[in-house]
Design a protein around this motif. Sequence first.
Motif, mmCIF file in Angstrom:
data_model
loop_
_atom_site.group_PDB
_atom_site.id
_atom_site.type_symbol
_atom_site.label_atom_id
_atom_site.label_comp_id
_atom_site.label_asym_id
_atom_site.label_seq_id
_atom_site.Cartn_x
_atom_site.Cartn_y
_atom_site.Cartn_z
ATOM 1 N N SER A 89 -38.475 107.273 10.298
ATOM 2 C CA SER A 89 -37.085 107.182 9.853
ATOM 3 C C SER A 89 -36.050 107.069 11.013
ATOM 4 O O SER A 89 -36.280 107.942 11.762
ATOM 5 C CB SER A 89 -36.690 108.222 8.871
ATOM 6 O OG SER A 89 -36.752 109.609 9.444
ATOM 7 N N VAL A 90 -35.401 106.339 11.329
ATOM 8 C CA VAL A 90 -34.212 106.197 12.455
ATOM 9 C C VAL A 90 -32.922 106.022 11.546
ATOM 10 O O VAL A 90 -32.743 105.124 10.898
ATOM 11 C CB VAL A 90 -34.605 105.111 13.347
ATOM 12 C CG1 VAL A 90 -33.613 105.001 14.430
ATOM 13 C CG2 VAL A 90 -36.058 105.337 14.088
ATOM 14 N N LEU A 91 -31.912 106.851 12.277
ATOM 15 C CA LEU A 91 -30.579 106.550 11.669
ATOM 16 C C LEU A 91 -29.799 105.649 12.814
ATOM 17 O O LEU A 91 -29.662 106.227 14.059
ATOM 18 C CB LEU A 91 -29.865 107.752 11.629
ATOM 19 C CG LEU A 91 -28.231 107.848 11.449
ATOM 20 C CD1 LEU A 91 -28.041 107.031 10.063
ATOM 21 C CD2 LEU A 91 -27.833 109.408 11.203
ATOM 22 N N SER A 104 -25.805 99.190 4.436
ATOM 23 C CA SER A 104 -25.957 100.416 5.150
ATOM 24 C C SER A 104 -25.476 101.594 4.238
ATOM 25 O O SER A 104 -25.268 101.501 3.298
ATOM 26 C CB SER A 104 -24.551 100.178 6.171
ATOM 27 O OG SER A 104 -23.289 99.938 5.527
ATOM 28 N N LEU A 105 -25.661 102.835 5.071
ATOM 29 C CA LEU A 105 -25.370 103.909 4.193
ATOM 30 C C LEU A 105 -23.760 103.841 4.092
ATOM 31 O O LEU A 105 -23.168 104.571 3.080
ATOM 32 C CB LEU A 105 -25.491 105.305 5.119
ATOM 33 C CG LEU A 105 -27.019 105.532 5.524
ATOM 34 C CD1 LEU A 105 -27.328 106.624 6.498
ATOM 35 C CD2 LEU A 105 -27.885 105.596 4.290
ATOM 36 N N THR A 106 -22.772 103.649 4.899
ATOM 37 C CA THR A 106 -21.501 103.532 4.780
ATOM 38 C C THR A 106 -21.242 102.698 3.497
ATOM 39 O O THR A 106 -20.548 103.051 2.702
ATOM 40 C CB THR A 106 -20.849 102.662 6.155
ATOM 41 O OG1 THR A 106 -21.205 103.595 7.133
ATOM 42 C CG2 THR A 106 -19.331 102.408 5.849
ATOM 43 N N GLY A 107 -21.794 101.430 3.231
ATOM 44 C CA GLY A 107 -21.569 100.814 1.944
ATOM 45 C C GLY A 107 -22.043 101.840 0.963
ATOM 46 O O GLY A 107 -21.249 101.748 -0.207
ATOM 47 N N LEU A 108 -23.300 102.456 0.928
ATOM 48 C CA LEU A 108 -23.618 103.157 -0.172
ATOM 49 C C LEU A 108 -22.514 104.307 -0.467
ATOM 50 O O LEU A 108 -22.168 104.832 -1.398
ATOM 51 C CB LEU A 108 -24.847 103.927 0.165
ATOM 52 C CG LEU A 108 -26.025 102.837 0.245
ATOM 53 C CD1 LEU A 108 -27.358 103.570 0.623
ATOM 54 C CD2 LEU A 108 -26.325 102.484 -1.288
ATOM 55 N N LEU A 109 -21.995 104.824 0.663
ATOM 56 C CA LEU A 109 -21.021 106.024 0.550
ATOM 57 C C LEU A 109 -19.736 105.511 -0.051
ATOM 58 O O LEU A 109 -18.851 106.568 -0.374
ATOM 59 C CB LEU A 109 -20.982 106.668 1.989
ATOM 60 C CG LEU A 109 -22.031 107.413 2.364
ATOM 61 C CD1 LEU A 109 -22.047 107.904 3.856
ATOM 62 C CD2 LEU A 109 -22.233 108.885 1.301
ATOM 63 N N MET A 163 -25.375 103.304 10.094
ATOM 64 C CA MET A 163 -24.101 103.965 9.696
ATOM 65 C C MET A 163 -23.084 103.861 10.437
ATOM 66 O O MET A 163 -23.201 103.784 11.921
ATOM 67 C CB MET A 163 -24.440 105.512 9.388
ATOM 68 C CG MET A 163 -23.328 106.266 9.119
ATOM 69 S SD MET A 163 -23.552 108.204 9.073
ATOM 70 C CE MET A 163 -23.765 108.349 7.410
ATOM 71 N N ASP A 164 -21.927 103.571 10.022
ATOM 72 C CA ASP A 164 -20.751 103.376 11.001
ATOM 73 C C ASP A 164 -19.948 104.679 11.021
ATOM 74 O O ASP A 164 -19.552 105.166 10.165
ATOM 75 C CB ASP A 164 -19.649 102.299 10.581
ATOM 76 C CG ASP A 164 -18.408 102.284 11.229
ATOM 77 O OD1 ASP A 164 -18.371 102.863 12.217
ATOM 78 O OD2 ASP A 164 -17.756 101.188 10.883
ATOM 79 N N GLU A 189 -18.232 115.616 9.970
ATOM 80 C CA GLU A 189 -18.881 116.405 9.009
ATOM 81 C C GLU A 189 -20.010 115.640 8.189
ATOM 82 O O GLU A 189 -21.448 115.977 8.228
ATOM 83 C CB GLU A 189 -18.214 117.262 7.807
ATOM 84 C CG GLU A 189 -19.001 118.112 6.882
ATOM 85 C CD GLU A 189 -18.099 118.372 5.562
ATOM 86 O OE1 GLU A 189 -18.699 119.124 4.731
ATOM 87 O OE2 GLU A 189 -16.972 118.205 5.650
ATOM 88 N N THR A 190 -19.664 114.393 7.752
ATOM 89 C CA THR A 190 -20.629 113.580 7.010
ATOM 90 C C THR A 190 -21.608 113.165 7.900
ATOM 91 O O THR A 190 -22.532 112.983 7.613
ATOM 92 C CB THR A 190 -19.663 112.402 6.359
ATOM 93 O OG1 THR A 190 -18.818 112.766 5.335
ATOM 94 C CG2 THR A 190 -20.692 111.408 5.808
ATOM 95 N N VAL A 191 -21.308 112.731 9.061
ATOM 96 C CA VAL A 191 -22.397 112.118 10.041
ATOM 97 C C VAL A 191 -23.319 112.946 10.361
ATOM 98 O O VAL A 191 -24.490 112.996 10.338
ATOM 99 C CB VAL A 191 -21.580 111.401 11.341
ATOM 100 C CG1 VAL A 191 -22.672 111.066 12.320
ATOM 101 C CG2 VAL A 191 -20.664 110.210 11.019
ATOM 102 N N GLU A 192 -22.895 114.304 10.589
ATOM 103 C CA GLU A 192 -23.798 115.581 11.111
ATOM 104 C C GLU A 192 -24.778 115.717 9.735
ATOM 105 O O GLU A 192 -25.774 116.440 10.296
ATOM 106 C CB GLU A 192 -22.780 116.747 11.631
ATOM 107 C CG GLU A 192 -22.118 116.517 12.951
ATOM 108 C CD GLU A 192 -23.013 116.094 14.015
ATOM 109 O OE1 GLU A 192 -24.114 116.649 14.163
ATOM 110 O OE2 GLU A 192 -22.855 115.048 14.736
ATOM 111 N N MET A 193 -24.228 115.717 8.591
ATOM 112 C CA MET A 193 -24.910 115.975 7.499
ATOM 113 C C MET A 193 -26.390 114.965 7.352
ATOM 114 O O MET A 193 -27.316 115.330 6.909
ATOM 115 C CB MET A 193 -24.252 115.960 6.082
ATOM 116 C CG MET A 193 -24.997 116.525 5.130
ATOM 117 S SD MET A 193 -23.812 116.776 3.575
ATOM 118 C CE MET A 193 -22.656 117.704 4.249
ATOM 119 N N PHE A 194 -25.995 113.648 7.830
ATOM 120 C CA PHE A 194 -26.933 112.756 7.688
ATOM 121 C C PHE A 194 -28.169 112.971 8.802
ATOM 122 O O PHE A 194 -29.243 112.494 8.812
ATOM 123 C CB PHE A 194 -26.486 111.100 7.635
ATOM 124 C CG PHE A 194 -26.196 111.056 6.208
ATOM 125 C CD1 PHE A 194 -26.867 110.317 5.367
ATOM 126 C CD2 PHE A 194 -24.980 111.487 5.683
ATOM 127 C CE1 PHE A 194 -26.475 110.037 4.120
ATOM 128 C CE2 PHE A 194 -24.637 111.303 4.393
ATOM 129 C CZ PHE A 194 -25.272 110.562 3.613
#
Length: 345
Positions: free
Chosen positions: A17-19, A137-142, A172-173, A180-185
């Motif tokens: 898994s790669v972010l 992307s994760l951004t779209g999901l969020l 993710m953008d 905080e959100t980025v650090e959580m992922f």
Amino acid sequence: MNSGSGTTEQPLDEAASVLVLARGSSDAEREGCAGFLSEQEVGAAKAICVTVSESPDSRLSLWQQHLDDEMPEEAIIVDAGSDLPANSQAAASGAFPSLTLDTLPTTVEPIDIGVAVSRHLGRLEEDGSPLLLCLHSLTGLLESWERDRVIALVTALNRQCAEMGVSGHHHMDPEAHTEETVEMFRPLYDVVYEYIPDCGWTVTESKDAEETPTFRDTVTPPGGVRRGDPEEPETIPIPYSFDQVLELISAPRRRSLLYHLKDRSEQEVPLDELVDRIYEREKAIPARETPKSRDEVGVSLAHNHLPRLDDLGILSYETAANTVEYYPNPALESAIRYVERLELG
């Protein structure tokens, strides 16, 4: 470690898994995705791409532009939200040896995306070819769902990739979210592949990050290490913020529920049996207020605690069948064990 745009100095082929962190729709993001695929020798692989924020044609065109002749042996595009017609110009171009476009309904939920990916991975796995997964992307999901539901989907996909030997990367953008959100992922992935302007791409193993929220699989209790515990317990990332964990354990009845679920050998339990066990547990705790009745315990579980834990992906509460299925989580359970020792001794 720095590297040129679209390439990596250290291999990513061992990461399940790669972010991928880069500004959305930028040249860096597009080249980074193609560079990652190139590292995986995509020409000999079969690939699944989940599109949320871009059209299937956009992702296919990216591959055509940046991968030259190294097209996947077989590709599946899962359209999970572009709201575009199901036909695809890129699909009709003949550039891909075998291409399937799977358009999910407009009422799609995170679980539907997970089921679609699992179905395709199961079919592709049969011939033993290397498998790749791209989620954009994760951004779209969020933008469409609560953060906790996206985290639950990511956790499930990453676990499946690890079990099946799939090389997966999610975009993710970072500019579209709070820090905080980025650090959580970050800790949810084996590796973070990040584009930093003026520096290029950096590759960081998540396990080396010192400030990501983690709990230990074996938690050292107050007063030192328990007999038989390893001197250096393994650190496992937890897919919830510390505030969420504190909220989870703030309610006495929810603590009793979590104490019981983590100790069960069977993951699925009928609701009636669960109510009985929690009622008996609470009556046996001297410091707790005795529950008024079994029915009172049942109502609070069914209408408050179980739905809340279901929303977080900790369990599945099937109201029609009156059953509860618990999903083991070593990191969360380590926190629960620690709290249980503090409360019950």
